[in-house]
Design an enzyme around this catalytic site. Sequence first.
Site, PDB file in Angstrom:
ATOM      1  N   GLU A 286      -3.146  -9.099   3.367  1.00 58.32           N
ATOM      2  CA  GLU A 286      -3.611  -9.588   4.671  1.00 58.32           C
ATOM      3  C   GLU A 286      -5.112  -9.411   4.840  1.00 58.32           C
ATOM      4  OE1 GLU A 286      -3.708  -5.296   5.188  1.00 58.32           O
ATOM      5  OE2 GLU A 286      -2.295  -6.648   4.200  1.00 58.32           O
TER       6      GLU A 286
ATOM      7  N   GLN B 178       4.082   2.670  -2.565  1.00 56.55           N
ATOM      8  CA  GLN B 178       4.317   4.022  -3.092  1.00 56.55           C
ATOM      9  C   GLN B 178       5.670   4.567  -2.637  1.00 56.55           C
ATOM     10  OE1 GLN B 178       0.832   5.945  -1.531  1.00 56.55           O
ATOM     11  NE2 GLN B 178      -0.550   4.618  -2.701  1.00 56.55           N
TER      12      GLN B 178
ATOM     13  N   GLY C 293      -5.627   6.339  -1.527  1.00 56.77           N
ATOM     14  CA  GLY C 293      -6.111   7.448  -2.342  1.00 56.77           C
ATOM     15  C   GLY C 293      -5.105   7.919  -3.364  1.00 56.77           C
TER      16      GLY C 293
ATOM     17  N   CYS D 146       0.826  -1.205   0.000  1.00 54.64           N
ATOM     18  CA  CYS D 146       0.000   0.000   0.000  1.00 54.64           C
ATOM     19  C   CYS D 146       0.870   1.269   0.000  1.00 54.64           C
ATOM     20  CB  CYS D 146      -0.983  -0.041   1.162  1.00 54.64           C
ATOM     21  SG  CYS D 146      -2.355   1.122   0.967  1.00 54.64           S
ATOM     22  N   LEU D 147       0.855   2.070   1.068  1.00 53.22           N
ATOM     23  CA  LEU D 147       1.739   3.234   1.124  1.00 53.22           C
ATOM     24  C   LEU D 147       3.190   2.807   0.973  1.00 53.22           C
ATOM     25  CD1 LEU D 147       2.097   6.318   1.630  1.00 53.22           C
ATOM     26  CD2 LEU D 147       2.287   5.771   4.075  1.00 53.22           C
TER      27      LEU D 147
ATOM     28  N   HIS E 137      -3.880  -5.006  -0.230  1.00 56.83           N
ATOM     29  CA  HIS E 137      -3.630  -5.577   1.098  1.00 56.83           C
ATOM     30  C   HIS E 137      -3.764  -7.091   1.076  1.00 56.83           C
ATOM     31  CE1 HIS E 137      -3.396  -1.980   3.712  1.00 56.83           C
ATOM     32  NE2 HIS E 137      -4.091  -1.430   2.731  1.00 56.83           N
TER      33      HIS E 137
END
Length: 397
Positions: free
Chosen positions: A353, A256, A296, A252-253, A351
């Site tokens: 998980e 990025q 986002g 996720c982040l 994700h």
Amino acid sequence: MSENGAYVLLEDGSRFDGLACGAAGHAVGEVVFTTGMSGYQESVSDPSFAGQLITFTYPHIGNYGVSGAAMESERVWARGAIMREACDNEDAPSAEGGWLAWLTDCGVPAITGVDTRALVRHIRQAGSMRGGVFPESVTAGQAMELIEAEPPMSGRDLAREVTPGQVSEIGDGDGPLIALLDTGVKGSIVRNLLERGARVRLHPCTSATEELLEGDPDAVLLCNGPGDPAALPYVVETVRGLLGRTPVWGICLGHQMLCRALGLETFKLPFGHRGANHPVKDLETGRVEITSQNHGFAVLGPGGQRLIDHDEPVRWQTDHGAAALTHVNLYDRTVEGLELIDIPGGSVQYHPEAGPGPHDSVHLFDRFLARIAAAGQARNAAGGEGQLNAVPGTGGS
């Protein structure tokens, strides 16, 4: 439940009326929506929702109550909950309390009776934006002043608000040691690693490269978290220093952050990906997995493309060698994963998980641990020094 009127107001002036529930008062932040049919408690306790108010698209929220086992962190991070029909049931076998009573205890304002379908359609057309939940005693003018005083999500560093204050280690035995750069990790990520025998050392997001490498971890994991990845240059610099010295995997982040450390760019999605029904194609296996997502922002593809036209493992030339696209979102064709070719590492935007959501992708934790073991063997064979070379399939995808 209160019979007092309340309303949602967006920064463009759109208003949606309902009834107050949860804690008294108002809440302001970025108004977003999530499409999960369950997992409301996991969502509000996910640090990735810091600074946001969650609109639940599923109409009935609170059906099965709340429990300690459903927490993804030690507290609620979402600022408010927007629902079509909330309830306070606690008759499920696992329930330890009612949803609305729990929101009240946690100090989280909420609203029910909202036409969430109309609200979500508006966000899909106009994009996620600042807004708030207000009791009817707050005038629209006062509410708009509060909304306009809220910083926009673009350019916002929220990782510092959710990161731990000090290093901690979880797990025992002689399993692999994973240094986790904690920008807002979900408890489910840590649990999946521990269940597979790993030890996890959690570091504040402000940790330097050398601090993460203390104790010679087998890999570094970059986790999820809130805010704009472009507002975290200090994290990017830390990650850049890790590349080639230890395997690096991102979720996720973290995906990025890894991509920005490679010299790639990120951009804000119109209304983000939040929910448990996002189809992602694995370009290595050809399989389509239904995934849980909460972000986002997204990564630009080769040549600055926002969308990927073909289901092919196209490559980038990055600041740290080649990278190959491994996953693509079948809703909007955005980048969902990549693998580093010349050094061990990789990442996924979604994700694996779940928590909540489907478990189609949970196997990625097994693949991650298998690949860092292979990278460790390659490093030992090379004498344990110098630049790590990639071994076949060492990417995090």
